[in-house]
Design a protein around this motif. Structure first.
Motif, mmCIF file in Angstrom:
data_model
loop_
_atom_site.group_PDB
_atom_site.id
_atom_site.type_symbol
_atom_site.label_atom_id
_atom_site.label_comp_id
_atom_site.label_asym_id
_atom_site.label_seq_id
_atom_site.Cartn_x
_atom_site.Cartn_y
_atom_site.Cartn_z
ATOM 1 N N VAL A 1 34.030 23.042 38.265
ATOM 2 C CA VAL A 1 32.583 23.019 38.488
ATOM 3 C C VAL A 1 32.067 24.437 38.700
ATOM 4 O O VAL A 1 31.072 24.858 38.105
ATOM 5 C CB VAL A 1 32.229 22.135 39.699
ATOM 6 N N VAL A 2 32.760 25.196 39.543
ATOM 7 C CA VAL A 2 32.359 26.576 39.823
ATOM 8 C C VAL A 2 32.399 27.406 38.546
ATOM 9 O O VAL A 2 31.510 28.216 38.274
ATOM 10 C CB VAL A 2 33.275 27.189 40.901
ATOM 11 N N SER A 3 33.424 27.177 37.743
ATOM 12 C CA SER A 3 33.557 27.903 36.482
ATOM 13 C C SER A 3 32.452 27.523 35.497
ATOM 14 O O SER A 3 31.878 28.391 34.820
ATOM 15 C CB SER A 3 34.925 27.621 35.859
ATOM 16 N N LYS A 4 32.116 26.237 35.424
ATOM 17 C CA LYS A 4 31.130 25.761 34.458
ATOM 18 C C LYS A 4 29.744 26.334 34.730
ATOM 19 O O LYS A 4 29.013 26.677 33.783
ATOM 20 C CB LYS A 4 31.077 24.233 34.475
ATOM 21 N N VAL A 5 29.368 26.454 36.008
ATOM 22 C CA VAL A 5 28.031 26.972 36.318
ATOM 23 C C VAL A 5 28.005 28.501 36.331
ATOM 24 O O VAL A 5 26.944 29.109 36.461
ATOM 25 C CB VAL A 5 27.515 26.427 37.666
ATOM 26 N N GLY A 6 29.182 29.135 36.199
ATOM 27 C CA GLY A 6 29.228 30.585 36.021
ATOM 28 C C GLY A 6 29.035 31.412 37.262
ATOM 29 O O GLY A 6 28.537 32.545 37.189
ATOM 30 N N ILE A 7 29.461 30.889 38.420
ATOM 31 C CA ILE A 7 29.326 31.665 39.655
ATOM 32 C C ILE A 7 30.286 32.850 39.637
ATOM 33 O O ILE A 7 31.444 32.727 39.243
ATOM 34 C CB ILE A 7 29.584 30.775 40.880
ATOM 35 N N SER A 8 29.784 33.997 40.088
ATOM 36 C CA SER A 8 30.598 35.199 40.188
ATOM 37 C C SER A 8 30.515 35.734 41.614
ATOM 38 O O SER A 8 29.972 35.061 42.502
ATOM 39 C CB SER A 8 30.111 36.248 39.178
ATOM 40 N N SER A 9 31.046 36.931 41.851
ATOM 41 C CA SER A 9 31.010 37.497 43.194
ATOM 42 C C SER A 9 31.133 39.010 43.121
ATOM 43 O O SER A 9 31.534 39.575 42.098
ATOM 44 C CB SER A 9 32.141 36.921 44.053
ATOM 45 N N ILE A 10 30.777 39.657 44.216
ATOM 46 C CA ILE A 10 30.951 41.106 44.354
ATOM 47 C C ILE A 10 31.574 41.391 45.714
ATOM 48 O O ILE A 10 31.311 40.692 46.690
ATOM 49 C CB ILE A 10 29.615 41.857 44.217
ATOM 50 N N SER A 11 32.412 42.423 45.751
ATOM 51 C CA SER A 11 33.056 42.829 46.997
ATOM 52 C C SER A 11 32.459 44.113 47.554
ATOM 53 O O SER A 11 32.716 44.472 48.707
ATOM 54 C CB SER A 11 34.561 43.009 46.793
ATOM 55 N N THR A 12 31.687 44.821 46.728
ATOM 56 C CA THR A 12 31.021 46.046 47.162
ATOM 57 C C THR A 12 29.552 45.961 46.786
ATOM 58 O O THR A 12 29.189 45.268 45.816
ATOM 59 C CB THR A 12 31.639 47.292 46.497
ATOM 60 N N PRO A 13 28.661 46.628 47.519
ATOM 61 C CA PRO A 13 27.234 46.601 47.182
ATOM 62 C C PRO A 13 27.001 46.964 45.721
ATOM 63 O O PRO A 13 27.626 47.887 45.184
ATOM 64 C CB PRO A 13 26.626 47.631 48.137
ATOM 65 N N THR A 14 26.095 46.239 45.071
ATOM 66 C CA THR A 14 25.871 46.361 43.632
ATOM 67 C C THR A 14 24.378 46.402 43.334
ATOM 68 O O THR A 14 23.614 45.628 43.914
ATOM 69 C CB THR A 14 26.512 45.160 42.898
ATOM 70 N N PRO A 15 23.928 47.291 42.434
ATOM 71 C CA PRO A 15 22.494 47.339 42.094
ATOM 72 C C PRO A 15 21.991 46.011 41.555
ATOM 73 O O PRO A 15 22.717 45.268 40.899
ATOM 74 C CB PRO A 15 22.432 48.433 41.014
#
Length: 345
Positions: A150-164
């Motif tokens: 389910v998580v893969s299908k909706v395309g959730i991602s993440s960041i470990s450091t601040p990102t613009p």
């Protein structure tokens, strides 16, 4: 046009009365914040300063700001609305409210490029190859018990450091660690990205107290809360059930349980076009629409508000020991056949 005196009069209108005119339910100077996923009232009204502020997402402003930011209108249109609704005499040029409304609607597509400067090209690149950090995997799979497919299908991602948040590194940044949750239109096109902060609340530096509370949710400049998971409407088949949830994580839990679901941030933010889109999908596929609201007063209010907009909405009461469907799913996801308890509607 409006004079400085006109604008001052509009800013002096009661902020709480303006909020109520916009269909917010105000209690003890608070209401559910329309600018982030909110289940407990966090938008606060300062009646002395006549301003609003959310101490979760840091949204703030005057009466005019509240109208502009919740309705998506420009400054002039927002002022005309306030003047008309509260019978305020102004020195405007005399153009009728409806004329201005039609003019704005007809030119909306050309204005969007300047009034909504969200950098979708940059965000599409950011979300092109989703990555789940350790913090993200722990939150999604260990804590929330969501299914990886389910998580893969909706395309959730993440960041470990601040990102613009855009291609301009001198602009706003997403805090980290955070989930990056893509919002898409019914055809699957990216329309915004929401960051869901996963770190400690008080981890930002501040020159005054040493720490400041990090906002739990962030949207890029120009972005706003939309209906989440709209593409599911195109997958509805004859007789399918569509479930409405109050937040993204509850929606993911509902999807993990095998149901088709969308998340609505609030009834106030549900635009007429959104309502028409949902109704059309339901009518075309002869589908039914259901909701298990959170077991609290805001959840009950949201159901009643949505039922006014979608009269066929069915109510399902969760057992009292669960605060929301996500909580229910966590408790029962280990069972091989997870089914909603039959309750009175």
């Amino acid at each position: 046009m409006f004079s400085k005196h006109d604008i001052q009069k509009l800013k002096e209108l009661s902020i709480e009365e303006v909020a109520q005119k916009l269909n917010f339910s105000v209690s003890r100077h608070k209401t559910l914040c329309p600018f982030h996923e909110d289940s407990h009232p966090s938008l606060t009204f300062n009646v002395q300063k006549n301003r609003y502020r959310c101490f979760v997402c840091n949204a703030y402003g005057s009466t005019i700001d509240l109208v502009m930011k919740t309705q998506g209108w420009d400054f002039y249109y927002s002022c005309r609305w306030l003047a008309r609704e509260f019978c305020v005499t102004t020195s405007d040029d005399g153009s009728t409210f409806e004329e201005k409304k039609l003019a704005q609607q007809s030119s909306l597509s050309t204005k969007n490029s300047s009034t909504v400067p969200i950098d979708l090209h940059y965000l599409e690149g950011l979300m092109a190859a989703p990555i789940l950090s350790f913090e993200a995997s722990r939150f999604l799979f260990d804590e929330r018990k969501l299914l990886p497919n389910v998580v893969s299908k909706v395309g959730i991602s993440s960041i470990s450091t601040p990102t613009p948040m855009s291609g301009n590194p001198h602009g706003s940044w997403f805090n980290a660690p955070s989930l990056l949750i893509p919002y898409r239109d019914i055809d699957g096109r990216l329309i915004s990205v929401q960051a869901r902060y996963l770190g400690e609340k008080n981890s930002g530096s501040s020159s005054l107290s040493g720490f400041k509370e990090m906002p739990r949710f962030q949207f890029p400049k120009g972005g706003r809360c939309h209906v989440y998971n709209l593409p599911v409407l195109k997958t509805l088949e004859e007789g399918d059930e569509l479930w409405i949830t109050e937040g993204v994580t509850d929606c993911l839990a509902m999807l993990s349980s095998g149901r088709k679901a969308i998340a609505i941030p609030s009834a106030t933010l549900l635009k007429p076009d959104d309502v028409a889109l949902i109704r059309s999908a339901l009518n075309t596929r002869h589908s039914s629409v259901h909701m298990s609201p959170d077991n609290d007063a805001p959840g009950a209010r949201l159901f009643l508000e949505l039922q006014k907009l979608i009269p066929s909405l069915h109510h399902h009461l969760l057992p009292s020991c669960f605060k929301d469907f996500g909580d229910y799913w966590k408790s029962f996801c280990a069972e091989s056949d997870v089914k909603m308890l039959n309750v009175k509607c």
